[in-house]
Design a protein around this motif. Structure first.
Motif, PDB file in Angstrom:
ATOM      1  N   ASN A   1      30.588  18.616  37.912  1.00 13.59           N
ATOM      2  CA  ASN A   1      32.030  17.976  37.494  1.00 13.59           C
ATOM      3  C   ASN A   1      33.146  19.638  38.503  1.00 13.59           C
ATOM      4  OD1 ASN A   1      31.664  15.941  36.275  1.00 13.59           O
ATOM      5  ND2 ASN A   1      31.800  16.966  34.449  1.00 13.59           N
ATOM      6  N   GLY A   2      32.894  19.958  39.702  1.00 17.79           N
ATOM      7  CA  GLY A   2      33.861  20.948  40.273  1.00 17.79           C
ATOM      8  C   GLY A   2      33.573  22.675  39.092  1.00 17.79           C
ATOM      9  N   ILE A   3      32.488  22.554  38.453  1.00 18.29           N
ATOM     10  CA  ILE A   3      32.981  23.574  37.990  1.00 18.29           C
ATOM     11  C   ILE A   3      31.421  24.785  37.523  1.00 18.29           C
ATOM     12  CG2 ILE A   3      33.681  24.568  35.375  1.00 18.29           C
ATOM     13  CD1 ILE A   3      35.698  22.026  35.270  1.00 18.29           C
ATOM     14  N   THR A   4      29.973  24.027  36.602  1.00 20.76           N
ATOM     15  CA  THR A   4      29.287  24.002  36.601  1.00 20.76           C
ATOM     16  C   THR A   4      28.108  23.932  37.467  1.00 20.76           C
ATOM     17  OG1 THR A   4      30.194  23.795  34.916  1.00 20.76           O
ATOM     18  CG2 THR A   4      27.807  24.213  34.780  1.00 20.76           C
ATOM     19  N   ASP A   5      27.790  25.093  37.759  1.00 23.22           N
ATOM     20  CA  ASP A   5      26.452  24.674  38.689  1.00 23.22           C
ATOM     21  C   ASP A   5      24.679  24.163  37.823  1.00 23.22           C
ATOM     22  OD1 ASP A   5      27.558  25.859  40.593  1.00 23.22           O
ATOM     23  OD2 ASP A   5      26.944  28.155  40.314  1.00 23.22           O
ATOM     24  N   PHE A   6      24.520  23.573  38.397  1.00 26.12           N
ATOM     25  CA  PHE A   6      23.309  23.004  37.909  1.00 26.12           C
ATOM     26  C   PHE A   6      22.245  24.271  37.526  1.00 26.12           C
ATOM     27  CE2 PHE A   6      24.624  19.018  39.056  1.00 26.12           C
ATOM     28  CZ  PHE A   6      24.655  17.831  38.507  1.00 26.12           C
ATOM     29  N   PRO A   7      21.520  24.342  36.199  1.00 21.96           N
ATOM     30  CA  PRO A   7      20.629  25.108  36.259  1.00 21.96           C
ATOM     31  C   PRO A   7      19.654  25.504  37.635  1.00 21.96           C
ATOM     32  CG  PRO A   7      21.129  24.388  34.251  1.00 21.96           C
ATOM     33  CD  PRO A   7      22.041  23.833  34.792  1.00 21.96           C
ATOM     34  N   ASN A   8      18.479  26.378  37.507  1.00 27.18           N
ATOM     35  CA  ASN A   8      17.840  26.685  38.681  1.00 27.18           C
ATOM     36  C   ASN A   8      18.226  25.265  39.621  1.00 27.18           C
ATOM     37  OD1 ASN A   8      16.605  27.931  36.992  1.00 27.18           O
ATOM     38  ND2 ASN A   8      16.450  25.938  35.048  1.00 27.18           N
ATOM     39  N   SER A   9      19.144  25.042  40.340  1.00 30.00           N
ATOM     40  CA  SER A   9      19.077  23.879  41.310  1.00 30.00           C
ATOM     41  C   SER A   9      19.207  24.094  42.851  1.00 30.00           C
ATOM     42  CB  SER A   9      20.340  22.812  40.667  1.00 30.00           C
ATOM     43  OG  SER A   9      21.098  24.018  41.297  1.00 30.00           O
ATOM     44  N   ALA A  10      19.905  25.845  41.864  1.00 32.15           N
ATOM     45  CA  ALA A  10      19.576  27.051  43.728  1.00 32.15           C
ATOM     46  C   ALA A  10      18.125  26.860  44.455  1.00 32.15           C
ATOM     47  CB  ALA A  10      20.041  28.464  43.716  1.00 32.15           C
ATOM     48  N   ARG A  11      18.122  27.000  46.019  1.00 38.26           N
ATOM     49  CA  ARG A  11      17.419  26.888  47.184  1.00 38.26           C
ATOM     50  C   ARG A  11      17.876  27.900  48.254  1.00 38.26           C
ATOM     51  NH1 ARG A  11      15.767  23.943  42.981  1.00 38.26           N
ATOM     52  NH2 ARG A  11      14.456  22.655  43.437  1.00 38.26           N
ATOM     53  N   VAL A  12      16.640  28.922  48.449  1.00 38.89           N
ATOM     54  CA  VAL A  12      17.419  30.292  49.302  1.00 38.89           C
ATOM     55  C   VAL A  12      15.773  30.068  50.036  1.00 38.89           C
ATOM     56  CG1 VAL A  12      17.732  32.470  49.689  1.00 38.89           C
ATOM     57  CG2 VAL A  12      18.009  30.804  47.532  1.00 38.89           C
ATOM     58  N   ALA A  13      16.977  30.097  51.476  1.00 37.58           N
ATOM     59  CA  ALA A  13      15.779  29.454  52.602  1.00 37.58           C
ATOM     60  C   ALA A  13      16.429  31.267  53.589  1.00 37.58           C
ATOM     61  CB  ALA A  13      15.877  28.594  53.397  1.00 37.58           C
ATOM     62  N   SER A  14      15.383  31.578  54.196  1.00 35.69           N
ATOM     63  CA  SER A  14      15.727  32.603  55.128  1.00 35.69           C
ATOM     64  C   SER A  14      15.649  32.119  56.903  1.00 35.69           C
ATOM     65  CB  SER A  14      14.814  33.719  54.668  1.00 35.69           C
ATOM     66  OG  SER A  14      15.601  34.668  53.314  1.00 35.69           O
ATOM     67  N   THR A  15      16.007  33.028  57.382  1.00 31.21           N
ATOM     68  CA  THR A  15      15.919  32.246  58.745  1.00 31.21           C
ATOM     69  C   THR A  15      15.738  32.938  60.210  1.00 31.21           C
ATOM     70  OG1 THR A  15      15.363  30.833  60.660  1.00 31.21           O
ATOM     71  CG2 THR A  15      18.207  31.670  59.035  1.00 31.21           C
ATOM     72  N   THR A  16      15.087  33.430  60.747  1.00 32.43           N
ATOM     73  CA  THR A  16      14.806  34.259  62.334  1.00 32.43           C
ATOM     74  C   THR A  16      15.601  33.675  63.485  1.00 32.43           C
ATOM     75  OG1 THR A  16      12.992  34.761  62.387  1.00 32.43           O
ATOM     76  CG2 THR A  16      14.466  36.577  61.176  1.00 32.43           C
ATOM     77  N   LEU A  17      15.285  32.601  63.066  1.00 29.02           N
ATOM     78  CA  LEU A  17      15.400  31.169  64.564  1.00 29.02           C
ATOM     79  C   LEU A  17      16.256  30.831  65.277  1.00 29.02           C
ATOM     80  CD1 LEU A  17      14.018  28.084  63.230  1.00 29.02           C
ATOM     81  CD2 LEU A  17      13.236  30.077  64.419  1.00 29.02           C
TER      82      LEU A  17
ATOM     83  N   GLU B   1      15.828  17.004  41.860  1.00 29.18           N
ATOM     84  CA  GLU B   1      16.366  17.546  40.557  1.00 29.18           C
ATOM     85  C   GLU B   1      16.626  16.492  39.816  1.00 29.18           C
ATOM     86  OE1 GLU B   1      16.055  20.519  39.559  1.00 29.18           O
ATOM     87  OE2 GLU B   1      15.927  21.588  41.351  1.00 29.18           O
ATOM     88  N   MET B   2      16.074  16.324  38.379  1.00 29.79           N
ATOM     89  CA  MET B   2      16.631  14.952  37.341  1.00 29.79           C
ATOM     90  C   MET B   2      17.094  15.758  36.222  1.00 29.79           C
ATOM     91  SD  MET B   2      14.390  12.742  38.056  1.00 29.79           S
ATOM     92  CE  MET B   2      14.194  11.784  36.817  1.00 29.79           C
ATOM     93  N   TYR B   3      18.833  15.239  36.254  1.00 26.90           N
ATOM     94  CA  TYR B   3      19.905  15.782  35.327  1.00 26.90           C
ATOM     95  C   TYR B   3      20.034  13.939  34.404  1.00 26.90           C
ATOM     96  CZ  TYR B   3      19.399  19.673  38.120  1.00 26.90           C
ATOM     97  OH  TYR B   3      19.078  20.990  38.078  1.00 26.90           O
ATOM     98  N   SER B   4      20.632  14.541  33.347  1.00 25.99           N
ATOM     99  CA  SER B   4      21.406  13.656  32.608  1.00 25.99           C
ATOM    100  C   SER B   4      23.219  13.737  32.549  1.00 25.99           C
ATOM    101  CB  SER B   4      20.828  13.744  31.138  1.00 25.99           C
ATOM    102  OG  SER B   4      19.842  13.401  31.017  1.00 25.99           O
ATOM    103  N   LEU B   5      23.703  12.291  33.388  1.00 27.80           N
ATOM    104  CA  LEU B   5      25.152  12.567  33.539  1.00 27.80           C
ATOM    105  C   LEU B   5      25.636  11.623  32.461  1.00 27.80           C
ATOM    106  CD1 LEU B   5      24.639  12.526  37.911  1.00 27.80           C
ATOM    107  CD2 LEU B   5      24.996  14.980  36.358  1.00 27.80           C
ATOM    108  N   ALA B   6      26.691  11.777  32.490  1.00 24.96           N
ATOM    109  CA  ALA B   6      28.382  11.139  31.259  1.00 24.96           C
ATOM    110  C   ALA B   6      28.759  10.197  32.874  1.00 24.96           C
ATOM    111  CB  ALA B   6      28.203  11.537  30.916  1.00 24.96           C
TER     112      ALA B   6
END
Length: 109
Positions: free
Chosen positions: A35-51, A62-67
């Motif tokens: 809803n443009g406000i709240t980040d889903f808990p534990n949904s972030a992924r981080v990648a690194s690159t030197t390419l 991810e699985m989430y309950s939505l209204a």
């Protein structure tokens, strides 16, 4: 924004194709927002690159309950301006590679 019409449990699967323009170390974050406000808990992924002019695909599932009426957004940030989300054009031997693929599937009501 992806708006869901019905309340329920949803599977949200996303892949984001990243490219960089130099060989220095860079970090990329991809996550989901509700809803443009709240980040889903534990949904972030981080990648690194030197390419240099290469590609990295960041995925999340991810699985989430939505209204009913909730909307989700895929967010992106990087610690360098030398990294971006990129499509790859079709070639003679392969179809185009989209920058972002997003699938939202209701699994339960």
């Amino acid at each position: 924004q992806i708006i869901v019409a019905q309340a329920g449990l949803y599977n949200i699967a996303c892949s984001v194709q990243i490219t960089s323009t130099n060989a220095s170390q860079k970090a990329i974050w991809v996550w989901l927002r509700l809803n443009g406000i709240t980040d889903f808990p534990n949904s972030a992924r981080v990648a690194s690159t030197t390419l240099n002019n290469g590609y990295v695909v960041v995925t999340l599932n991810e699985m989430y309950s939505l209204a009913a009426g909730d909307f989700i957004e895929v967010m992106y940030a990087a610690d360098s301006t030398n990294v971006s989300i990129a499509t790859v054009a079709a070639t003679a031997f392969a179809p185009a590679a989209p920058a972002v693929i997003l699938a939202v599937t209701q699994t339960e009501q």
